[in-house]
Write a protein that holds these residues in place. Structure first.
Motif, PDB file in Angstrom:
ATOM      1  N   SER A 147      -5.099   3.924   2.080  1.00 49.16           N
ATOM      2  CA  SER A 147      -3.929   3.233   1.540  1.00 49.16           C
ATOM      3  C   SER A 147      -3.195   4.140   0.571  1.00 49.16           C
ATOM      4  O   SER A 147      -3.761   5.064  -0.010  1.00 49.16           O
ATOM      5  N   ILE A 148      -1.905   3.847   0.408  1.00 52.45           N
ATOM      6  CA  ILE A 148      -1.084   4.516  -0.588  1.00 52.45           C
ATOM      7  C   ILE A 148      -0.483   3.470  -1.509  1.00 52.45           C
ATOM      8  O   ILE A 148       0.013   2.431  -1.046  1.00 52.45           O
ATOM      9  N   GLY A 178       4.860  -0.477  -4.264  1.00 54.47           N
ATOM     10  CA  GLY A 178       4.539  -0.688  -2.865  1.00 54.47           C
ATOM     11  C   GLY A 178       3.133  -0.239  -2.539  1.00 54.47           C
ATOM     12  O   GLY A 178       2.622   0.715  -3.136  1.00 54.47           O
ATOM     13  N   ILE A 179       2.505  -0.945  -1.615  1.00 58.07           N
ATOM     14  CA  ILE A 179       1.211  -0.546  -1.066  1.00 58.07           C
ATOM     15  C   ILE A 179       1.314  -0.615   0.447  1.00 58.07           C
ATOM     16  O   ILE A 179       1.726  -1.630   1.011  1.00 58.07           O
ATOM     17  N   ALA A 180       0.941   0.477   1.107  1.00 54.38           N
ATOM     18  CA  ALA A 180       0.798   0.483   2.567  1.00 54.38           C
ATOM     19  C   ALA A 180      -0.645   0.826   2.882  1.00 54.38           C
ATOM     20  O   ALA A 180      -1.262   1.673   2.214  1.00 54.38           O
ATOM     21  N   VAL A 181      -1.195   0.186   3.908  1.00 57.70           N
ATOM     22  CA  VAL A 181      -2.612   0.336   4.218  1.00 57.70           C
ATOM     23  C   VAL A 181      -2.822   0.194   5.716  1.00 57.70           C
ATOM     24  O   VAL A 181      -2.101  -0.547   6.390  1.00 57.70           O
ATOM     25  N   ILE A 186      -2.968  -2.578  -7.245  1.00 54.08           N
ATOM     26  CA  ILE A 186      -4.378  -2.269  -6.990  1.00 54.08           C
ATOM     27  C   ILE A 186      -4.640  -2.368  -5.498  1.00 54.08           C
ATOM     28  O   ILE A 186      -4.192  -3.310  -4.836  1.00 54.08           O
ATOM     29  N   ALA A 187      -5.392  -1.407  -4.959  1.00 52.29           N
ATOM     30  CA  ALA A 187      -5.914  -1.509  -3.598  1.00 52.29           C
ATOM     31  C   ALA A 187      -7.435  -1.477  -3.681  1.00 52.29           C
ATOM     32  O   ALA A 187      -8.015  -0.568  -4.286  1.00 52.29           O
ATOM     33  N   LEU A 215       2.170  -3.732   4.779  1.00 46.42           N
ATOM     34  CA  LEU A 215       3.078  -3.150   3.793  1.00 46.42           C
ATOM     35  C   LEU A 215       3.498  -4.263   2.839  1.00 46.42           C
ATOM     36  O   LEU A 215       4.047  -5.288   3.264  1.00 46.42           O
ATOM     37  N   LEU A 216       3.215  -4.067   1.550  1.00 47.24           N
ATOM     38  CA  LEU A 216       3.536  -5.047   0.523  1.00 47.24           C
ATOM     39  C   LEU A 216       4.379  -4.367  -0.545  1.00 47.24           C
ATOM     40  O   LEU A 216       3.983  -3.328  -1.082  1.00 47.24           O
ATOM     41  N   ILE A 217       5.535  -4.954  -0.853  1.00 42.83           N
ATOM     42  CA  ILE A 217       6.429  -4.395  -1.861  1.00 42.83           C
ATOM     43  C   ILE A 217       6.883  -5.506  -2.803  1.00 42.83           C
ATOM     44  O   ILE A 217       7.287  -6.582  -2.353  1.00 42.83           O
ATOM     45  N   HIS A 218       6.813  -5.225  -4.104  1.00 47.47           N
ATOM     46  CA  HIS A 218       7.278  -6.155  -5.124  1.00 47.47           C
ATOM     47  C   HIS A 218       8.314  -5.476  -5.997  1.00 47.47           C
ATOM     48  O   HIS A 218       8.158  -4.317  -6.379  1.00 47.47           O
ATOM     49  N   GLY A 219       9.361  -6.240  -6.346  1.00 46.62           N
ATOM     50  CA  GLY A 219      10.314  -5.813  -7.344  1.00 46.62           C
ATOM     51  C   GLY A 219      10.004  -6.487  -8.666  1.00 46.62           C
ATOM     52  O   GLY A 219       8.869  -6.447  -9.138  1.00 46.62           O
TER      53      GLY A 219
END
Length: 236
Positions: A4-5, A16-19, A40-41, A166-170
């Motif tokens: 993951s990044i 953002g987290i991509a996994v 956190i991942a 893919l999870l992204i929060h503003g």
């Protein structure tokens, strides 16, 4: 069983987290984001409470190193876990337990953190990082996906592929984008498709959603319709 990044977009402040992994529904297990605070991942032998309790500790003001130490101290299974954390200042902390399956490890750079286990090799993380750095002109979601696809081309999860997210929060507690491929022969390819589909309607509807600053949001459908029509005109 995963890599993951975690990244923060300097232009928007979004986290953002991509996994991706050879396991079912990774998006329901790995990524956690506290809007404007940190991300956190949790992976390998996933402990969901690393994410649940970790974002709570970040909101309470603990730094990433204290969050990491607090979570590990209460978990006798810590040596089978992997976790990485980033806060709003860009500070990073990571843990790869000694019982995680090779190849496993973590790398970090300016504005990003990458971790993985049960991978084809170190090149998976290196290529993910290299591509993320090289594509700073891309929109944030596409930059994250391009990085992950480069890691997959370098071997990815050594067992194969099954799910990605893919999870992204503003600024808000609800996500700006939350897309998942839970069981798919090409999960990262599916995320690429879904991200493009999000531009058909969702990105135009999203600014009308309620926010903490504007609890009513916008309920004037003509505003949304005008945004959609303008986008379609630009594409034609």
């Amino acid at each position: 069983m995963t890599w993951s990044i975690i990244a923060r977009d300097p232009a928007t402040g979004q986290f953002g987290i991509a996994v991706a992994t050879r396991f079912f529904a990774v998006g329901a297990r790995v990524p956690y984001i506290a809007a404007g605070v940190g991300a956190i991942a949790t992976q390998a032998f996933v402990n969901p409470y690393y994410g649940i309790d970790g974002v709570k500790l970040l909101r309470e003001g603990l730094n990433v190193h204290d969050v990491l130490a607090t979570l590990l101290a209460t978990d006798d299974g810590r040596e089978s876990r992997q976790m990485h954390i980033m806060d709003a200042s860009g500070e990073i902390a990571a843990h790869t337990g000694r019982d995680c399956v090779d190849w496993c490890g973590h790398i970090a750079g300016s504005g990003f953190s990458i971790a993985g286990n049960m991978l084809a090799g170190a090149d998976v993380l290196d290529e993910t990082a290299k591509t993320f750095i090289a594509n700073d002109s891309l929109p944030f979601p596409r930059r994250l996906l391009a990085a992950m696809r480069a890691g997959e081309a370098a071997g990815g999860d050594k067992r194969g592929k099954q799910s990605a997210a893919l999870l992204i929060h503003g600024e808000e507690e609800w996500p700006a984008l939350d897309i998942r491929a839970d069981d798919h022969p090409d999960p990262l390819g599916e995320l690429k498709r879904l991200e493009r589909v999000s531009h058909e309607l969702w990105v135009h509807f999203r600014p009308s959603m309620p926010t903490r600053q504007n609890p009513a949001g916008n309920t004037d459908r003509s505003v949304i319709d005008a945004s959609i029509a303008a986008a379609r005109a630009r594409r034609s």
